[in-house]
Design an enzyme around this catalytic site. Structure first.
Site, PDB file in Angstrom:
ATOM      1  N   GLY A   1       0.867  -1.511  -0.025  1.00 12.76           N
ATOM      2  CA  GLY A   1      -0.210   0.007  -0.183  1.00 12.76           C
ATOM      3  C   GLY A   1       0.638   1.095  -0.037  1.00 12.76           C
ATOM      4  O   GLY A   1       0.247   2.412  -0.502  1.00 12.76           O
ATOM      5  N   THR A   2       2.125   1.179   0.294  1.00 16.95           N
ATOM      6  CA  THR A   2       3.139   3.039   0.539  1.00 16.95           C
ATOM      7  C   THR A   2       3.791   2.528  -1.351  1.00 16.95           C
ATOM      8  O   THR A   2       4.681   3.690  -0.392  1.00 16.95           O
ATOM      9  CB  THR A   2       3.847   1.776   0.819  1.00 16.95           C
ATOM     10  OG1 THR A   2       4.810   1.213   1.417  1.00 16.95           O
ATOM     11  CG2 THR A   2       3.961   1.687   3.194  1.00 16.95           C
TER      12      THR A   2
ATOM     13  N   GLY B   1      -0.575   1.461  -5.080  1.00 17.21           N
ATOM     14  CA  GLY B   1      -0.990   1.398  -3.413  1.00 17.21           C
ATOM     15  C   GLY B   1      -1.079   2.887  -3.761  1.00 17.21           C
ATOM     16  O   GLY B   1      -2.354   3.240  -3.050  1.00 17.21           O
TER      17      GLY B   1
ATOM     18  N   TYR C   1      11.473 -13.550 -10.804  1.00 16.40           N
ATOM     19  CA  TYR C   1      10.198 -13.032 -11.061  1.00 16.40           C
ATOM     20  C   TYR C   1       9.170 -13.317 -11.409  1.00 16.40           C
ATOM     21  O   TYR C   1       8.056 -13.945 -11.001  1.00 16.40           O
ATOM     22  CB  TYR C   1      11.172 -11.635 -11.861  1.00 16.40           C
ATOM     23  CG  TYR C   1       9.482 -10.852 -11.337  1.00 16.40           C
ATOM     24  CD1 TYR C   1       9.274  -9.679 -10.563  1.00 16.40           C
ATOM     25  CD2 TYR C   1       8.255  -9.957 -12.436  1.00 16.40           C
ATOM     26  CE1 TYR C   1       7.472  -8.699 -10.082  1.00 16.40           C
ATOM     27  CE2 TYR C   1       7.569  -9.139 -12.523  1.00 16.40           C
ATOM     28  CZ  TYR C   1       6.979  -8.869 -11.657  1.00 16.40           C
ATOM     29  OH  TYR C   1       6.167  -7.543 -11.304  1.00 16.40           O
TER      30      TYR C   1
ATOM     31  N   ASN D   1       2.999  -1.903 -18.063  1.00 14.16           N
ATOM     32  CA  ASN D   1       3.863  -0.834 -17.537  1.00 14.16           C
ATOM     33  C   ASN D   1       2.958   0.489 -16.533  1.00 14.16           C
ATOM     34  O   ASN D   1       2.371   0.159 -17.366  1.00 14.16           O
ATOM     35  CB  ASN D   1       5.284  -0.573 -18.292  1.00 14.16           C
ATOM     36  CG  ASN D   1       5.782  -1.384 -19.166  1.00 14.16           C
ATOM     37  OD1 ASN D   1       6.788  -2.216 -18.742  1.00 14.16           O
ATOM     38  ND2 ASN D   1       5.850  -2.718 -20.375  1.00 14.16           N
TER      39      ASN D   1
ATOM     40  N   HIS E   1      12.050   1.018 -12.788  1.00 14.89           N
ATOM     41  CA  HIS E   1      11.993   1.505 -14.312  1.00 14.89           C
ATOM     42  C   HIS E   1      11.906   2.151 -15.068  1.00 14.89           C
ATOM     43  O   HIS E   1      12.624   2.999 -14.094  1.00 14.89           O
ATOM     44  CB  HIS E   1      10.178   0.292 -14.072  1.00 14.89           C
ATOM     45  CG  HIS E   1       9.342  -0.671 -13.186  1.00 14.89           C
ATOM     46  ND1 HIS E   1       8.483  -0.747 -12.443  1.00 14.89           N
ATOM     47  CD2 HIS E   1      10.076  -1.508 -14.134  1.00 14.89           C
ATOM     48  CE1 HIS E   1       8.693  -1.709 -12.124  1.00 14.89           C
ATOM     49  NE2 HIS E   1       9.399  -2.962 -12.579  1.00 14.89           N
TER      50      HIS E   1
HETATM   51  P1  NDP Z   1       6.366  -0.778  -5.247  1.00 13.75           P
HETATM   52  O1  NDP Z   1       8.068  -1.387  -5.790  1.00 13.75           O
HETATM   53  O2  NDP Z   1       6.117   0.870  -5.605  1.00 13.75           O
HETATM   54  O3  NDP Z   1       6.481  -0.802  -4.171  1.00 13.75           O
HETATM   55  C1  NDP Z   1       6.314  -2.520  -3.643  1.00 13.75           C
HETATM   56  C2  NDP Z   1       5.526  -2.606  -2.230  1.00 13.75           C
HETATM   57  O4  NDP Z   1       5.523  -3.883  -1.825  1.00 13.75           O
HETATM   58  C3  NDP Z   1       6.078  -1.522  -1.558  1.00 13.75           C
HETATM   59  O5  NDP Z   1       4.415  -1.210  -0.871  1.00 13.75           O
HETATM   60  C4  NDP Z   1       6.632  -2.309  -0.001  1.00 13.75           C
HETATM   61  O6  NDP Z   1       6.713  -1.863   0.656  1.00 13.75           O
HETATM   62  C5  NDP Z   1       5.731  -3.933  -0.013  1.00 13.75           C
HETATM   63  N1  NDP Z   1       6.916  -4.736  -0.671  1.00 13.75           N
HETATM   64  C6  NDP Z   1       8.142  -5.548  -0.732  1.00 13.75           C
HETATM   65  N2  NDP Z   1       8.182  -6.270   0.446  1.00 13.75           N
HETATM   66  C7  NDP Z   1       7.352  -6.506   1.494  1.00 13.75           C
HETATM   67  C8  NDP Z   1       8.062  -7.178   2.051  1.00 13.75           C
HETATM   68  N3  NDP Z   1       8.130  -8.518   2.063  1.00 13.75           N
HETATM   69  N4  NDP Z   1       6.746  -7.379   3.012  1.00 13.75           N
HETATM   70  C9  NDP Z   1       5.652  -6.517   3.237  1.00 13.75           C
HETATM   71  N5  NDP Z   1       5.900  -5.353   2.263  1.00 13.75           N
HETATM   72  C10 NDP Z   1       6.491  -5.372   1.211  1.00 13.75           C
HETATM   73  O7  NDP Z   1       6.033  -1.962  -6.567  1.00 13.75           O
HETATM   74  P2  NDP Z   1       5.125  -0.937  -7.218  1.00 13.75           P
HETATM   75  O8  NDP Z   1       3.515  -1.052  -7.207  1.00 13.75           O
HETATM   76  O9  NDP Z   1       5.441  -0.743  -8.836  1.00 13.75           O
HETATM   77  O10 NDP Z   1       3.745  -3.077  -7.618  1.00 13.75           O
HETATM   78  C11 NDP Z   1       2.795  -3.496  -6.815  1.00 13.75           C
HETATM   79  C12 NDP Z   1       2.449  -4.811  -7.811  1.00 13.75           C
HETATM   80  O11 NDP Z   1       2.417  -4.527  -8.834  1.00 13.75           O
HETATM   81  C13 NDP Z   1       3.450  -5.606  -7.309  1.00 13.75           C
HETATM   82  O12 NDP Z   1       3.092  -7.133  -7.141  1.00 13.75           O
HETATM   83  C14 NDP Z   1       4.302  -5.724  -9.128  1.00 13.75           C
HETATM   84  O13 NDP Z   1       4.410  -7.263  -8.637  1.00 13.75           O
HETATM   85  C15 NDP Z   1       2.409  -5.202  -9.515  1.00 13.75           C
HETATM   86  N6  NDP Z   1       3.032  -4.117 -11.336  1.00 13.75           N
HETATM   87  C16 NDP Z   1       4.125  -3.416 -11.366  1.00 13.75           C
HETATM   88  C17 NDP Z   1       4.233  -3.295 -12.007  1.00 13.75           C
HETATM   89  C18 NDP Z   1       5.345  -1.497 -12.516  1.00 13.75           C
HETATM   90  O14 NDP Z   1       5.202  -1.361 -14.037  1.00 13.75           O
HETATM   91  N7  NDP Z   1       4.856  -0.697 -11.425  1.00 13.75           N
HETATM   92  C19 NDP Z   1       3.385  -3.916 -13.618  1.00 13.75           C
HETATM   93  C20 NDP Z   1       3.502  -4.579 -13.578  1.00 13.75           C
HETATM   94  C21 NDP Z   1       3.045  -5.583 -12.406  1.00 13.75           C
HETATM   95  P3  NDP Z   1       7.841  -0.748   1.389  1.00 13.75           P
HETATM   96  O15 NDP Z   1       7.683   0.076   0.046  1.00 13.75           O
HETATM   97  O16 NDP Z   1       7.165   0.361   2.845  1.00 13.75           O
HETATM   98  O17 NDP Z   1       9.244  -1.784   1.379  1.00 13.75           O
END
Ligand code: NDP
Length: 320
Positions: A11-12, A16, A138, A167, A181
């Site tokens: 969610g951060t 999210g 991944y 993306n 990215h």
């Molecule tokens: P971000 O990298 O911006 O955020 C990842 C999130 O996952 C953060 O809130 C992070 O928490 C949390 N997180 C990572 N590891 C853990 C852990 N071990 N325990 C708890 N929380 C964790 O990702 P996106 O918003 O870009 O992506 C979200 C989803 O969308 C993912 O599943 C990704 O695979 C998918 N996705 C993303 C795309 C993109 O282009 N960005 C494209 C297609 C799919 P914190 O920051 O607090 O550490």
């Protein structure tokens, strides 16, 4: 109407934060939203995941948390991407099931599809062949989410489903040059290049040939679609959430649009010694279009402008 408690893992992060933004604009009385990041629970750890579910007692989960990164980060850390995502996904789905969560919407990605395939790719092709070697860790971890969703339905009658975004970019992205990215990576590069003077002699180097094609969705558009999936889409089968095929853009178009948004005065150069990754991975959004034929996406240029404006105003708090 029955009250929903919706827990958003990840969610951060980029997506999210976009969901939080949209939810704040269009609140529904029967929904309570909880956005959590890794500070609140380490989802690689089952106990920590259980404590999180115990604390909030969600009825619904949008599961976004993942180890996420760009091409170069993936290439160097396939084992970490595989293991961390495998653990996170298994812990979230199993804990959701143990806590009687009604619906889970998890996140796959268009970059997990087979490398050798026909285009456009669609939802039926996920498991049809090996993914691109650059991000196989991944990709296989994400593909197993779909396997798990089907097994939870078959064995436990759970409606745990998944979305497949193309993306994504927007405010709150990861701008760290080692793990970002392509769009936030180039945005950071350009910002740093001109912060001490936007002059004609500056050279903006883009890794690769600039030729690969990608579909990019603005995070706020994606957030609206994810809310629709949570509220209306009731199938275990994944659904691609992407802009239309005609809206695919080349990396050179990305670089040019960013240059324009920053009003960059220098020159763009392509470093063709660097890897390009998959040439294209065009995805069909026709399943989505059957449900939402009138959905309007923000234009690429406007979405880039809004993101650049956000980055300029929030550079000090952005993930750099
Ligand atoms: P971000 O990298 O911006 O955020 C990842 C999130 O996952 C953060 O809130 C992070 O928490 C949390 N997180 C990572 N590891 C853990 C852990 N071990 N325990 C708890 N929380 C964790 O990702 P996106 O918003 O870009 O992506 C979200 C989803 O969308 C993912 O599943 C990704 O695979 C998918 N996705 C993303 C795309 C993109 O282009 N960005 C494209 C297609 C799919 P914190 O920051 O607090 O550490």
């Amino acid at each position: 109407m029955e009250k929903k408690i919706i827990l958003v893992t990840g969610g951060t992060g980029l997506i999210g934060k976009a969901i939080e933004n949209i939810v704040n604009e269009e609140k529904q009385d029967n929904e309570e939203w909880i956005f959590v990041g890794s500070k609140e629970a380490d989802l690689c750890d089952k106990k920590s995941t259980e404590q999180l579910f115990e604390k909030y007692k969600p009825t619904h989960v949008i599961h976004l948390a993942a180890m996420v990164g760009g091409l170069f980060h993936n290439m160097a850390h396939n084992l970490d991407f595989f293991r961390n995502n495998l653990h996170i996904n298994d812990n979230v789905l199993q804990t959701a099931h143990e806590n009687n969560v009604i619906k889970v919407v998890s996140c796959l990605s268009t970059c997990i599809f087979p490398d050798k395939t026909i285009y456009p790719i669609d939802e039926t092709m996920i498991h049809n062949g090996p993914p691109h070697p650059s991000n196989y860790g991944y990709s296989y971890a994400k593909r197993l989410l779909d396997v798990a969703n089907h097994a939870y339905l078959e064995q436990n009658n759970r409606l745990y489903t998944s979305i497949i975004p193309c993306n994504v970019f927007g405010p709150h992205d990861n701008f760290n040059p080692h793990s970002s990215h392509v769009i936030p990576g180039l945005m950071r590069k350009l910002y740093d290049l001109i912060k001490n003077g936007n002059t004609e002699d500056k050279i903006f180097t883009v890794l690769g040939s600039g030729k690969p094609l990608r579909q990019f969705i603005y995070s706020l558009d994606l957030a609206k679609l994810i809310l629709w999936v949570l509220r209306e889409y009731n199938s275990v089968e994944p659904i691609i959430l992407s802009v239309d095929e005609k809206d695919e853009v080349s990396i050179s178009k990305v670089a040019e649009t960013l240059s324009k948004a920053f009003d960059f005065k220098g020159k763009i150069v392509y470093d063709t010694t660097a890897a390009d990754g998959q040439y294209k991975k065009t995805a069909s959004n026709s399943k989505l279009r059957n449900y939402l034929p009138a959905m309007q996406f923000t234009s690429f240029e406007n979405a880039i402008k809004e993101t650049v404006n956000w980055y300029r105003s929030n550079y000090n708090i952005a993930r750099n």
